[in-house]
Design a protein around this motif. Structure first.
Motif, PDB file in Angstrom:
ATOM      1  N   THR A   1      -4.949  20.810  -4.051  1.00  0.00           N
ATOM      2  CA  THR A   1      -5.460  21.516  -5.227  1.00  0.00           C
ATOM      3  C   THR A   1      -6.194  22.766  -4.759  1.00  0.00           C
ATOM      4  OG1 THR A   1      -5.747  19.436  -6.423  1.00  0.00           O
ATOM      5  CG2 THR A   1      -6.989  21.331  -7.243  1.00  0.00           C
TER       6      THR A   1
ATOM      7  N   VAL B   1      -8.969  25.284  -5.158  1.00  0.00           N
ATOM      8  CA  VAL B   1     -10.286  25.188  -5.800  1.00  0.00           C
ATOM      9  C   VAL B   1     -11.059  26.486  -5.600  1.00  0.00           C
ATOM     10  CG1 VAL B   1     -12.469  23.908  -5.814  1.00  0.00           C
ATOM     11  CG2 VAL B   1     -10.325  22.699  -5.347  1.00  0.00           C
TER      12      VAL B   1
ATOM     13  N   ASN C   1     -15.910  18.499 -11.390  1.00  0.00           N
ATOM     14  CA  ASN C   1     -14.818  18.343 -12.353  1.00  0.00           C
ATOM     15  C   ASN C   1     -15.363  18.803 -13.692  1.00  0.00           C
ATOM     16  OD1 ASN C   1     -12.774  17.236 -10.698  1.00  0.00           O
ATOM     17  ND2 ASN C   1     -13.878  15.301 -10.712  1.00  0.00           N
TER      18      ASN C   1
ATOM     19  N   ASN D   1     -10.688  20.390 -17.432  1.00  0.00           N
ATOM     20  CA  ASN D   1      -9.514  19.961 -16.667  1.00  0.00           C
ATOM     21  C   ASN D   1      -9.387  20.755 -15.369  1.00  0.00           C
ATOM     22  OD1 ASN D   1      -8.850  22.405 -17.722  1.00  0.00           O
ATOM     23  ND2 ASN D   1      -6.915  21.769 -18.641  1.00  0.00           N
ATOM     24  N   ARG D   2     -10.486  21.320 -14.889  1.00  0.00           N
ATOM     25  CA  ARG D   2     -10.470  22.131 -13.670  1.00  0.00           C
ATOM     26  C   ARG D   2     -11.387  21.552 -12.602  1.00  0.00           C
ATOM     27  NH1 ARG D   2      -9.087  27.664 -13.785  1.00  0.00           N
ATOM     28  NH2 ARG D   2      -9.248  27.382 -11.561  1.00  0.00           N
ATOM     29  N   THR D   3     -11.076  21.885 -11.370  1.00  0.00           N
ATOM     30  CA  THR D   3     -11.926  21.542 -10.236  1.00  0.00           C
ATOM     31  C   THR D   3     -12.482  22.845  -9.697  1.00  0.00           C
ATOM     32  OG1 THR D   3     -10.529  19.644  -9.719  1.00  0.00           O
ATOM     33  CG2 THR D   3     -11.993  20.429  -7.978  1.00  0.00           C
ATOM     34  N   VAL D   4     -13.799  22.901  -9.540  1.00  0.00           N
ATOM     35  CA  VAL D   4     -14.493  24.097  -9.074  1.00  0.00           C
ATOM     36  C   VAL D   4     -15.500  23.663  -8.020  1.00  0.00           C
ATOM     37  CG1 VAL D   4     -15.998  26.002  -9.775  1.00  0.00           C
ATOM     38  CG2 VAL D   4     -14.276  25.161 -11.357  1.00  0.00           C
TER      39      VAL D   4
ATOM     40  N   SER E   1     -17.840  27.682 -17.789  1.00  0.00           N
ATOM     41  CA  SER E   1     -16.885  28.084 -18.814  1.00  0.00           C
ATOM     42  C   SER E   1     -17.323  29.363 -19.529  1.00  0.00           C
ATOM     43  CB  SER E   1     -16.665  26.953 -19.826  1.00  0.00           C
ATOM     44  OG  SER E   1     -17.861  26.641 -20.489  1.00  0.00           O
TER      45      SER E   1
ATOM     46  N   LEU F   1     -13.834  30.902 -15.010  1.00  0.00           N
ATOM     47  CA  LEU F   1     -13.191  29.923 -14.122  1.00  0.00           C
ATOM     48  C   LEU F   1     -12.602  28.736 -14.864  1.00  0.00           C
ATOM     49  CD1 LEU F   1     -15.805  29.884 -11.266  1.00  0.00           C
ATOM     50  CD2 LEU F   1     -13.598  31.022 -11.278  1.00  0.00           C
ATOM     51  N   VAL F   2     -13.187  28.411 -15.995  1.00  0.00           N
ATOM     52  CA  VAL F   2     -12.778  27.230 -16.741  1.00  0.00           C
ATOM     53  C   VAL F   2     -12.622  27.649 -18.189  1.00  0.00           C
ATOM     54  CG1 VAL F   2     -13.471  24.903 -17.427  1.00  0.00           C
ATOM     55  CG2 VAL F   2     -14.064  25.728 -15.163  1.00  0.00           C
ATOM     56  N   GLU F   3     -11.561  27.164 -18.815  1.00  0.00           N
ATOM     57  CA  GLU F   3     -11.359  27.479 -20.217  1.00  0.00           C
ATOM     58  C   GLU F   3     -12.493  26.867 -21.016  1.00  0.00           C
ATOM     59  OE1 GLU F   3      -9.036  25.577 -18.462  1.00  0.00           O
ATOM     60  OE2 GLU F   3      -7.963  27.339 -17.788  1.00  0.00           O
TER      61      GLU F   3
END
Length: 158
Positions: A58, A60, A86, A89-92, A146, A152-154
């Motif tokens: 993945t 990241v 987590n 639905n994203r990993t950062v 977000s 980075l994240v929706e």
């Protein structure tokens, strides 16, 4: 309902340091803690995005929280770690100076963040958690990652 302490239930926070300040994030958002490794830099990424790492297949993105919070030039030492999160639905991943412990805070131990007007953006701060003489700045990591400026994240549906 939020993931933070509700009216009757305590919540656990992962405590970490940036400079001389101690912060906390909801432990339920944490996937793992890794030693810092230089990420692969991406062209035209914002300064606070150090790059990406390959985590078991993945890709990241890695955010340096010292740069994100404008806390001076980061120094990477033996205690520097990447907290893998987590979010949605994203990993950062987020780079912090050190991780100290997991702290349980009851609702009465969490005070609202003070309104400092335009001096400080408290939009991503849940509150201030107190344990004896210790104070944690509690960060709403979902909202921060977000946010439009992070990208980075929706944004998650409310």
């Amino acid at each position: 309902m939020t993931d933070t302490a509700t009216a009757t239930n305590p919540a656990e926070y992962l405590a970490f340091t940036l400079g001389r300040e101690e912060y906390g994030i909801d432990i339920q958002k944490v996937s793992e803690i890794r030693n810092y490794e230089n990420p692969t830099r991406l062209a035209s990424a914002p300064d606070f995005v150090k790059g990406v790492i390959n985590l078991r297949g993945t890709i990241v993105p890695i955010v340096d929280m010292r740069i994100r919070f404008a806390l001076g030039t980061p120094e990477y030492g033996p205690f520097t770690v990447v907290i893998i999160l987590n979010i949605g639905n994203r990993t950062v991943g987020m780079v912090v100076d050190a991780v100290s412990d997991v702290t349980t805070l009851a609702p009465e131990q969490i005070k609202p963040a003070p309104d400092l007007g335009s001096t400080l953006n408290t939009e991503h701060i849940v509150g201030l958690g107190t344990v004896d003489e210790r104070m944690l700045i509690l960060v709403d990591i979902d909202r921060m990652m977000s946010s439009e400026e992070m990208g980075l994240v929706e944004r998650m549906a409310a």
